[in-house]
Design a protein around this motif. Structure first.
Motif, mmCIF file in Angstrom:
data_model
loop_
_atom_site.group_PDB
_atom_site.id
_atom_site.type_symbol
_atom_site.label_atom_id
_atom_site.label_comp_id
_atom_site.label_asym_id
_atom_site.label_seq_id
_atom_site.Cartn_x
_atom_site.Cartn_y
_atom_site.Cartn_z
ATOM 1 N N GLN A 1 -8.662 -1.038 -4.512
ATOM 2 C CA GLN A 1 -9.016 -0.298 -3.307
ATOM 3 C C GLN A 1 -8.056 0.867 -3.084
ATOM 4 O O GLN A 1 -8.483 1.974 -2.757
ATOM 5 N N ILE A 2 -6.765 0.598 -3.265
ATOM 6 C CA ILE A 2 -5.741 1.632 -3.040
ATOM 7 C C ILE A 2 -5.914 2.774 -4.037
ATOM 8 O O ILE A 2 -5.879 3.949 -3.684
ATOM 9 N N ARG B 1 0.832 -1.206 0.000
ATOM 10 C CA ARG B 1 0.000 0.000 0.000
ATOM 11 C C ARG B 1 0.871 1.262 0.000
ATOM 12 O O ARG B 1 0.636 2.193 -0.779
ATOM 13 N N GLU C 1 -8.963 4.839 -3.173
ATOM 14 C CA GLU C 1 -8.678 5.714 -2.015
ATOM 15 C C GLU C 1 -7.787 6.872 -2.428
ATOM 16 O O GLU C 1 -7.913 7.980 -1.909
ATOM 17 N N TYR C 2 -6.921 6.585 -3.366
ATOM 18 C CA TYR C 2 -5.974 7.596 -3.828
ATOM 19 C C TYR C 2 -6.690 8.701 -4.568
ATOM 20 O O TYR C 2 -6.449 9.886 -4.379
ATOM 21 N N THR D 1 1.087 3.790 -3.256
ATOM 22 C CA THR D 1 0.651 5.170 -3.052
ATOM 23 C C THR D 1 1.770 6.151 -3.375
ATOM 24 O O THR D 1 1.552 7.176 -4.043
#
Length: 209
Positions: A204-205, A163, A208-209, A167
C-alpha cells in the motif's frame, strides 16, 4: 570540567529509551541505536562506493556515531510528534543545537572545542555522508517498527512509524542504496511471517508512493 564529563555522559545514552511511552515487545536505547546506524551506514557506503561515489569514511563515522548525542539533554521524541510540523522539527533541532553548544563550552577542554563543534553539529546535510546518515537513521526506525508489527503489536503509532520510515527511505537521493533496499532487502522483509500483514501494508505504501 574535562573530557571525563563527556565520557560519563555517554552512559546516559544507554538509559534513554527510544519511542517512550509506547508498549513495545523490544526496548531500544539511544546508545545501541547509534551503533546500529553506524553499521547500516557502513554497508550502504560500500554500496555507493561500488557504484562509483567517493566516500569520506572519517566524516561518515563521525556523523553516524555522534548524531544523537544531543538526546542526552532532551531525550528521544516520538516520530509522529517530531514530524507533526516542519516548524516543530526545526524548533527541536535549534534546542538540541543550543544545548550541545553550551555543553561543549562548559565541559570540553578549550583545546578540543573546535573539533567537538565540528563533530557534534547536525550531520544530516546534502553531502553523501549526510544522506547516508539519514538513510541509516531511518532504516533503524524502519526495523524497530517492523519488529513490533511482526510480533503483533497493534499500537497504531508503529504503523505510522513504519510508513514514515519507508517513505523517507524510498525518497532519498541515493539511487544505488535505495535500489538495493527496495529490490533486495524489502523483498526479504515482506516475505517474513508476521502477525500483522506487513506485506500488504508495504505494498500500500509503495503504491501510494
Amino acid at each position: 570540567m574535562g573530557i571525563h564529563r563527556f565520557f560519563t555522559s555517554l552512559n546516559d545514552l544507554e538509559r534513554i529509551i527510544r519511542a517512550p511511552g509506547m508498549f513495545k515487545f523490544e526496548e531500544h536505547n539511544v546508545a545501541a541505536h547509534s551503533w546500529k546506524v553506524s553499521q547500516y551506514a557502513m554497508f550502504f557506503a560500500t554500496i555507493e562506493e561500488r557504484a562509483g561515489r567517493e566516500i569520506d569514511w572519517k566524516s561518515l563515522y563521525e556523523k553516524t556515531i555522534n548524531h544523537d548525542f544531543a538526546e542526552v539533554f532532551i531525550g528521544d521524541i516520538k516520530t509522529p510528534v517530531k514530524y507533526a510540523s516542519p516548524e516543530l522539527k526545526e524548533m527541536i533541532a535549534k534546542v538540541e543545537e543550543g544545548m550541545m553548544e553550551k555543553f561543549i563550552l562548559r565541559e570540553i577542554p578549550e583545546e578540543f572545542r573546535e573539533v567537538f563543534f565540528e563533530r557534534m553539529k547536525e550531520g544530516k546535510d546534502a553531502t553523501i555522508e549526510g544522506r547516508l546518515l539519514e538513510l541509516a537513521d531511518k532504516l533503524d526506525q524502519f526495523y524497530e517498527a517492523f519488529a513490533e508489527l511482526k510480533r503483533g503489536n497493534t499500537d497504531k503509532e508503529f504503523v505510522v512509524m513504519y510508513r514514515i520510515a519507508l517513505t523517507k527511505l524510498l525518497d532519498l537521493p541515493l539511487p544505488a542504496s535505495v535500489g538495493y533496499f527496495k529490490n533486495v532487502m524489502l523483498d526479504d522483509v515482506i516475505n517474513e511471517e508476521t502477525a500483522i500483514d506487513v506485506k500488504e501494508l508495504t505494498r500500500q505504501i509503495i503504491a501510494e508512493y
